[in-house]
Enzyme design. Structure first.
Site, PDB file in Angstrom:
ATOM      1  NE  ARG A  79      -3.251   2.457   2.819  1.00 58.77           N
ATOM      2  CZ  ARG A  79      -3.093   3.297   3.851  1.00 58.77           C
ATOM      3  NH1 ARG A  79      -2.330   2.968   4.881  1.00 58.77           N
ATOM      4  NH2 ARG A  79      -3.704   4.458   3.868  1.00 58.77           N
ATOM      5  CG  HIS A 123      -0.849   8.937   3.561  1.00 58.22           C
ATOM      6  ND1 HIS A 123      -0.995   7.606   3.879  1.00 58.22           N
ATOM      7  CD2 HIS A 123      -0.361   9.524   4.691  1.00 58.22           C
ATOM      8  CE1 HIS A 123      -0.605   7.393   5.126  1.00 58.22           C
ATOM      9  NE2 HIS A 123      -0.214   8.548   5.642  1.00 58.22           N
ATOM     10  CD  GLU A 168      -4.122   7.626   9.843  1.00 54.80           C
ATOM     11  OE1 GLU A 168      -3.603   8.693  10.183  1.00 54.80           O
ATOM     12  OE2 GLU A 168      -3.679   6.528  10.182  1.00 54.80           O
ATOM     13  CG  ASN A 296      -4.722   3.349   8.960  1.00 51.70           C
ATOM     14  OD1 ASN A 296      -4.895   2.338   8.277  1.00 51.70           O
ATOM     15  ND2 ASN A 296      -4.276   4.482   8.460  1.00 51.70           N
ATOM     16  CE1 TYR A 298       0.635   2.779  13.673  1.00 52.68           C
ATOM     17  CE2 TYR A 298      -1.382   3.857  12.959  1.00 52.68           C
ATOM     18  CZ  TYR A 298      -0.140   3.319  12.668  1.00 52.68           C
ATOM     19  OH  TYR A 298       0.320   3.313  11.369  1.00 52.68           O
ATOM     20  CD  GLU A 367      -1.205   4.017   8.244  1.00 51.78           C
ATOM     21  OE1 GLU A 367      -0.912   4.436   9.392  1.00 51.78           O
ATOM     22  OE2 GLU A 367      -1.378   4.753   7.264  1.00 51.78           O
TER      23      GLU A 367
HETATM   24  O1  IFM Z   1       3.042   7.661   9.990  1.00 46.44           O
HETATM   25  C1  IFM Z   1       1.667   7.714  10.205  1.00 46.44           C
HETATM   26  C2  IFM Z   1       0.913   7.520   8.912  1.00 46.44           C
HETATM   27  O2  IFM Z   1       1.275   8.468   7.963  1.00 46.44           O
HETATM   28  C3  IFM Z   1      -0.568   7.656   9.156  1.00 46.44           C
HETATM   29  N1  IFM Z   1      -1.002   6.782  10.219  1.00 46.44           N
HETATM   30  C4  IFM Z   1      -0.251   6.819  11.442  1.00 46.44           C
HETATM   31  C5  IFM Z   1       1.219   6.644  11.169  1.00 46.44           C
HETATM   32  C6  IFM Z   1       2.006   6.653  12.485  1.00 46.44           C
HETATM   33  O3  IFM Z   1       1.807   7.863  13.152  1.00 46.44           O
END
Ligand code: IFM
Length: 468
Positions: A79, A123, A168, A296, A298, A367
């Site tokens: 991606r 992006h 995002e 995405n 985290y 992500e």
């Molecule tokens: O690096 C970023 C990415 O560009 C978008 N999602 C989160 C990642 C980590 O912060």
């Protein structure tokens, strides 16, 4: 609780992700125009150490080497994002052929190595000329985006089958126009909300343009959805969850999947905007059917409401318009280099909720990953046991979800290689591959070999060695 399920469905798609401004460099080559991130990163005080994406990973000149690494990793899909200002230097008008040729060569190289290209059209590197016209708070940018999507699809659509309109949009709208932590660095909650709508509209218009040209294309969007917990069961804390879910998740999910703007959010933001930028027909355009949703993930957030009785709102800027007095809390969990708490079950909670409320729709994690302060050791190796442990925890959740019937079809690690982490510059390293920014030497980390094993086995066979 993380499960012991360690195997994946036979057709599970294994990938890794990057983004144009974070890796390409070559910002002034072959006709590329300036983006808002060029302007922002060159403005003193905006990024850590004044870092910019001028050179980044120099990927623009190292495509063959980087795709060879992907092949070694065994990736089934890669991606990446196309830089709008490489393709339309001013964000409008005829295409810059050299920009399209670059992506065309990348696509050919991927396909020659048996790797599916997954293109993200946006992006975050908006052409500066479009910011000068008003940026995402302006409706015209949504219209220009559809034109750019059409041009890019016309050049690559004979080989690219998977298209992601936006990455995002929460970050674009609220960090770019709400709290100013990202380019273009504006700080106005009403502008951020207008940006949300125009990003949604841009998405819908681009879906329409791609489908008109290519009815068989697979089209989706990537959202960084917030997985939320209330600090307590008090009414104020429950309301904080509702508000952050509304402004962070449902302002994207509801228009895209239901053709509705959430009524409770409209009430929450009434002191900032009457939402008159939503025109007749927009929500139907935004709700164009999709082939997949990219998520995405985290970390998870714990929120609480204000302790006084003065309400949730007292500011006209910030990342949470209308709800700026919501507090975010840490729980003392282990954190990554970003300071983000590691909470893998939060991923399952999030995807199960999305599936239940917005499905059925095939889901991809577009992500997931962790930053750590990796160094090349005296032996030339990069040991990153914490990253391996992070991936292992999250992939165990994925295996269990797939077994439990959540339509999770694939996973893209963030990131293939260390890169420009936006306002954090180059200090935060998310890569499976270490990049020495002075020499551009790439060194696969221990997590690279570990992930290669996962892909080869289609299972988590090698337990992480946490080194502890
Ligand atoms: O690096 C970023 C990415 O560009 C978008 N999602 C989160 C990642 C980590 O912060």
């Amino acid at each position: 609780m993380t499960s012991d399920n360690r195997t994946f469905p036979a057709d599970f798609l294994w990938g890794a992700a990057t983004a144009s401004y974070q890796i390409e460099g070559a910002v002034a080559e072959d006709g590329r125009g300036p983006s808002i991130w060029d302007t922002f990163s060159h403005t003193p005080g905006r990024t850590v150490n004044g870092d910019t994406g001028d050179v980044a990973d120099d990927h623009y000149h190292r495509v063959a080497e980087d795709v060879a690494l992907m092949a070694k990793l065994g990736l089934k899909a890669y991606r990446f994002s196309t830089a709008w200002p490489r393709i339309q230097p001013d964000g409008r008008g005829p295409a810059n052929q050299a920009g399209l040729d670059f992506y065309s060569r990348l696509v050919d190289e991927l396909l020659a190595n048996g790797i599916q290209p997954w293109v993200t059209l946006y992006h975050w590197d908006l052409p500066q000329a479009l910011e000068d016209l008003g940026g995402w708070p302006s409706r015209e940018v949504a219209e220009r985006f559809a034109e750019y999507a059409e041009i890019t699809h016309a050049a690559l659509g004979d080989r690219v089958r998977h298209w992601i309109t936006l990455n995002e949009p929460w970050c674009t709208a609220y960090l770019g126009y709400g709290n100013g932590h990202h380019a273009p660095g504006r700080t106005n909650g009403a502008d951020a909300l207008a940006a949300v709508h125009h990003l949604n509209l841009a998405h819908g218009l681009a879906v329409r343009a791609i489908r008109a040209a290519d009815p068989g294309a697979q089209v989706g969007v990537t959202l960084n959805l917030h997985s939320l917990l209330a600090k307590t069961d008090s009414a104020a804390d429950q309301d904080a969850v509702r508000r952050i879910d509304g402004i962070g998740n449902r302002v994207f999910l509801d228009p895209i999947f239901k053709g509705e703007f959430p009524a409770d959010v409209a009430r929450d933001v009434a002191g900032l905007t009457d939402l008159s930028f939503i025109q007749d027909g927009d929500l139907a355009t935004i709700a164009a059917p999709l082939d997949f949703l990219g998520v995405n993930y985290y970390s998870r957030s714990v929120v609480s409401g204000p302790e006084d009785d003065e309400g949730f709102h007292d500011s006209h800027s910030g990342a949470w318009p209308g709800s700026d007095k919501v507090q975010f809390h840490t729980r003392g969990l282990p954190v990554t280099q970003m300071g983000w708490e590691i909470d893998a079950p939060g991923l399952t909670a999030l995807l199960e909720r999305v599936h239940a409320e917005y499905g059925p729709i095939p889901l991809y994690i577009t992500e997931n990953g962790a930053a750590y302060a990796d160094e090349v050791g005296a032996d030339g190796q990069v040991a990153d046991p914490d990253r391996i442990a992070y991936y292992d925890l999250h992939l165990r959740e994925c295996a269990q979800m797939a077994a439990d019937g959540v339509p999770l079809r694939g996973y893209f690690a963030w990131s293939l290689m260390d890169n420009f982490e936006w306002a954090w510059g180059y200090e935060k390293r998310f890569g499976l591959v270490h990049v020495d920014y002075a020499t551009q030497v790439r060194t696969p980390k221990a997590s690279f070999s570990w992930y290669a094993d996962v892909i080869r086995n289609n299972a988590l066979i090698t337990a992480p060695d946490t080194g502890k």
